[in-house]
Design a protein around this motif. Structure first.
Motif, short mmCIF file in Angstrom:
data_model
loop_
_atom_site.label_atom_id
_atom_site.label_comp_id
_atom_site.label_asym_id
_atom_site.label_seq_id
_atom_site.Cartn_x
_atom_site.Cartn_y
_atom_site.Cartn_z
N PRO A 243 -35.19 -45.62 7.17
CA PRO A 243 -35.87 -45.54 8.46
C PRO A 243 -37.24 -46.24 8.46
O PRO A 243 -37.96 -46.20 7.46
N LYS A 244 -37.56 -46.86 9.58
CA LYS A 244 -38.85 -47.55 9.71
C LYS A 244 -39.95 -46.61 10.20
O LYS A 244 -41.12 -46.79 9.85
N LEU A 245 -39.59 -45.61 11.01
CA LEU A 245 -40.59 -44.68 11.51
C LEU A 245 -40.97 -43.70 10.40
O LEU A 245 -40.11 -43.26 9.63
N PRO A 246 -42.25 -43.31 10.32
CA PRO A 246 -42.75 -42.51 9.20
C PRO A 246 -42.59 -41.01 9.39
O PRO A 246 -43.50 -40.24 9.07
N TYR A 247 -41.44 -40.59 9.89
CA TYR A 247 -41.24 -39.17 10.15
C TYR A 247 -40.13 -38.61 9.26
O TYR A 247 -39.37 -39.36 8.65
N SER A 248 -40.06 -37.30 9.20
CA SER A 248 -39.06 -36.64 8.36
C SER A 248 -37.65 -36.86 8.92
O SER A 248 -37.40 -36.65 10.11
N SER A 249 -36.75 -37.29 8.06
CA SER A 249 -35.38 -37.53 8.52
C SER A 249 -34.38 -37.10 7.46
O SER A 249 -34.72 -36.95 6.28
N HIS A 250 -33.16 -36.87 7.89
CA HIS A 250 -32.09 -36.52 6.97
C HIS A 250 -30.80 -37.13 7.50
O HIS A 250 -30.51 -37.06 8.70
N CYS A 251 -30.02 -37.73 6.60
CA CYS A 251 -28.78 -38.39 6.97
C CYS A 251 -27.67 -37.91 6.05
O CYS A 251 -27.89 -37.65 4.87
N MET A 252 -26.46 -37.78 6.59
CA MET A 252 -25.34 -37.34 5.77
C MET A 252 -24.02 -37.90 6.32
O MET A 252 -23.90 -38.23 7.49
N ALA A 253 -23.07 -38.01 5.41
CA ALA A 253 -21.71 -38.39 5.78
C ALA A 253 -20.87 -37.12 5.81
O ALA A 253 -21.10 -36.19 5.04
N PHE A 254 -19.89 -37.07 6.71
CA PHE A 254 -19.03 -35.90 6.80
C PHE A 254 -17.60 -36.32 7.10
O PHE A 254 -17.35 -37.38 7.69
N ASP A 255 -16.66 -35.48 6.69
CA ASP A 255 -15.24 -35.78 6.83
C ASP A 255 -14.63 -34.85 7.88
O ASP A 255 -14.42 -33.67 7.64
N VAL A 256 -14.35 -35.40 9.06
CA VAL A 256 -13.80 -34.60 10.16
C VAL A 256 -12.46 -33.99 9.80
O VAL A 256 -12.14 -32.88 10.21
N SER A 257 -11.67 -34.71 9.00
CA SER A 257 -10.32 -34.23 8.68
C SER A 257 -10.34 -32.92 7.89
O SER A 257 -9.34 -32.20 7.84
N GLN A 258 -11.46 -32.60 7.26
CA GLN A 258 -11.57 -31.38 6.47
C GLN A 258 -12.29 -30.25 7.22
O GLN A 258 -12.55 -29.19 6.66
N TYR A 259 -12.59 -30.48 8.50
CA TYR A 259 -13.35 -29.49 9.25
C TYR A 259 -12.56 -28.20 9.49
O TYR A 259 -11.37 -28.22 9.78
N GLN A 260 -13.25 -27.07 9.38
CA GLN A 260 -12.73 -25.75 9.76
C GLN A 260 -13.86 -25.00 10.47
O GLN A 260 -15.03 -25.19 10.15
N ASP A 261 -13.51 -24.10 11.38
CA ASP A 261 -14.54 -23.35 12.10
C ASP A 261 -15.42 -22.54 11.15
O ASP A 261 -16.60 -22.29 11.44
N GLU A 262 -14.86 -22.14 10.02
CA GLU A 262 -15.63 -21.36 9.04
C GLU A 262 -16.78 -22.17 8.44
O GLU A 262 -17.69 -21.60 7.81
N ASP A 263 -16.75 -23.48 8.62
CA ASP A 263 -17.81 -24.32 8.06
C ASP A 263 -19.17 -24.00 8.66
O ASP A 263 -20.21 -24.17 8.01
N TYR A 264 -19.19 -23.51 9.89
CA TYR A 264 -20.47 -23.16 10.51
C TYR A 264 -21.16 -22.06 9.70
O TYR A 264 -22.36 -22.15 9.40
N ALA A 265 -20.41 -21.04 9.35
CA ALA A 265 -20.99 -19.94 8.56
C ALA A 265 -21.39 -20.43 7.17
O ALA A 265 -22.44 -20.04 6.64
N PHE A 266 -20.57 -21.30 6.59
CA PHE A 266 -20.85 -21.81 5.25
C PHE A 266 -22.19 -22.55 5.22
O PHE A 266 -22.95 -22.43 4.26
N PHE A 267 -22.47 -23.30 6.28
CA PHE A 267 -23.73 -24.07 6.33
C PHE A 267 -24.84 -23.31 7.06
O PHE A 267 -25.89 -23.88 7.37
#
Length: 228
Positions: free
Chosen positions: A11-35
């Protein structure tokens, strides 16, 4: 859902950032609680892709806010679907085809931040969408941008999305792509001029800078709205 902390961008802007890759094919509703994220009732009937994108964006935002000393904050959405950030935080979230990113700032000079990730459009999409994204008076600057990047319309589309996100918190009303005119560019920056007054502090003619970069088949654009 499998999530990997990964940022192909610098990133060019000097602010706090976070980036991640995720796999939609492995999604489950329980993932919300896990994270540690509450499952929003409005997504009850949404498809897995939408649920996964929402979750990934919120996880990115949560991790970005930790750098500002904010932990365990539940990021709800307003009626217009924009995130409701803590009072002293300005932030933005984006996601595209398995990658998500958030950026936040606690600076009192920041009125809004906008970032946007897009995967490159196909040649057919660039041809079909050009008239919806570009103004007639952007032709010269657009052709110059073409000399820097092979997918110029993807960049302009993403940049105008970032401008909207950065200004919306101040403007508080919808405005279209025609509200910003691309006037010049270089290898890293785009310069836009507002074609109409959006706010007392954002009169017609106000210039807006957007940073852009392209990695692999993706584009990241960044814009900040500072107090004037």
């Amino acid at each position: 859902m499998h999530i990997t902390d990964l940022s192909p961008f610098t990133p060019k802007l000097p602010y706090s950032s976070h980036c991640m890759a995720f796999d939609v094919s492995q999604y489950q509703d329980e993932d919300y609680a896990f994270f540690g994220q509450p499952f929003p009732s409005k997504l009850q009937r949404a498809v897995a892709k939408r649920k996964a994108e929402y979750l990934a964006g919120r996880v990115c935002a949560s991790r970005a806010m930790k750098s500002c000393g904010i932990a365990n904050f539940t990021l709800h959405s307003a009626e217009d679907r924009s995130p409701i950030w803590p009072e002293n935080i300005r932030g933005t979230i984006t996601h595209s085809k398995g990658i998500a990113m958030a950026m936040v700032s606690d600076s009192i000079d920041v009125l809004g931040i906008g970032i946007d990730i897009e995967h490159h459009m196909t040649e057919k999409q660039e041809q079909e969408l050009r008239s919806q994204i570009l103004r007639d008076d952007e032709h010269d600057a657009f052709e110059l941008l073409r000399t820097y990047h092979q997918k110029p319309l993807t960049i302009v589309f993403s940049a105008k999305e970032s401008i909207y996100k950065a200004l919306y918190g101040q403007v508080q009303t919808f405005f279209g792509f025609d509200a910003a005119q691309l006037i010049k560019c270089d290898e890293y920056r785009l310069q836009f001029s507002l074609t109409k007054t959006l706010h007392d502090d954002l009169p017609k003619g106000t210039e807006i800078t957007v940073y852009y970069q392209s990695v692999q088949n993706m584009v990241l654009t960044e814009c900040v709205n500072l107090k004037r």
